[in-house]
Design a protein around this motif. Sequence first.
Motif, short mmCIF file in Angstrom:
data_model
loop_
_atom_site.label_atom_id
_atom_site.label_comp_id
_atom_site.label_asym_id
_atom_site.label_seq_id
_atom_site.Cartn_x
_atom_site.Cartn_y
_atom_site.Cartn_z
N PRO A 44 -10.53 16.68 10.28
CA PRO A 44 -9.20 16.09 10.49
C PRO A 44 -9.19 15.22 11.73
O PRO A 44 -9.95 15.45 12.68
CB PRO A 44 -8.29 17.30 10.68
N ARG A 45 -8.34 14.22 11.71
CA ARG A 45 -8.19 13.32 12.86
C ARG A 45 -7.07 13.83 13.75
O ARG A 45 -6.11 14.43 13.27
CB ARG A 45 -7.87 11.91 12.38
N GLU A 46 -7.19 13.58 15.02
CA GLU A 46 -6.20 14.00 15.99
C GLU A 46 -4.81 13.42 15.68
O GLU A 46 -3.80 14.08 15.88
CB GLU A 46 -6.63 13.56 17.39
N ASP A 47 -4.78 12.20 15.15
CA ASP A 47 -3.50 11.55 14.89
C ASP A 47 -2.95 11.82 13.48
O ASP A 47 -1.95 11.23 13.09
CB ASP A 47 -3.61 10.05 15.13
N ALA A 48 -3.59 12.73 12.73
CA ALA A 48 -3.12 13.05 11.39
C ALA A 48 -1.83 13.88 11.48
O ALA A 48 -1.68 14.69 12.39
CB ALA A 48 -4.19 13.82 10.61
N PRO A 49 -0.91 13.69 10.55
CA PRO A 49 0.33 14.47 10.56
C PRO A 49 0.05 15.97 10.49
O PRO A 49 -0.83 16.41 9.76
CB PRO A 49 1.06 14.02 9.29
#
Length: 58
Positions: A44-49
Amino acid sequence: MYLGIGAGLFDEMRALGQIGPARLIKGRKLWDIRDLDMAFDALPREDAPGIGVSWSDA
């Protein structure tokens, strides 16, 4: 250190199935850099909801 993590976290991710099995050459375990890239891309990306907790959530 290709992925920027230590051996302990690498082993933990292996145990969780987040990183696939090694290739074997004469009993020596080697990970294909392309397989590691795919495992990294699946994280997962840090900026993912919904990822992470902000101070206002604490």
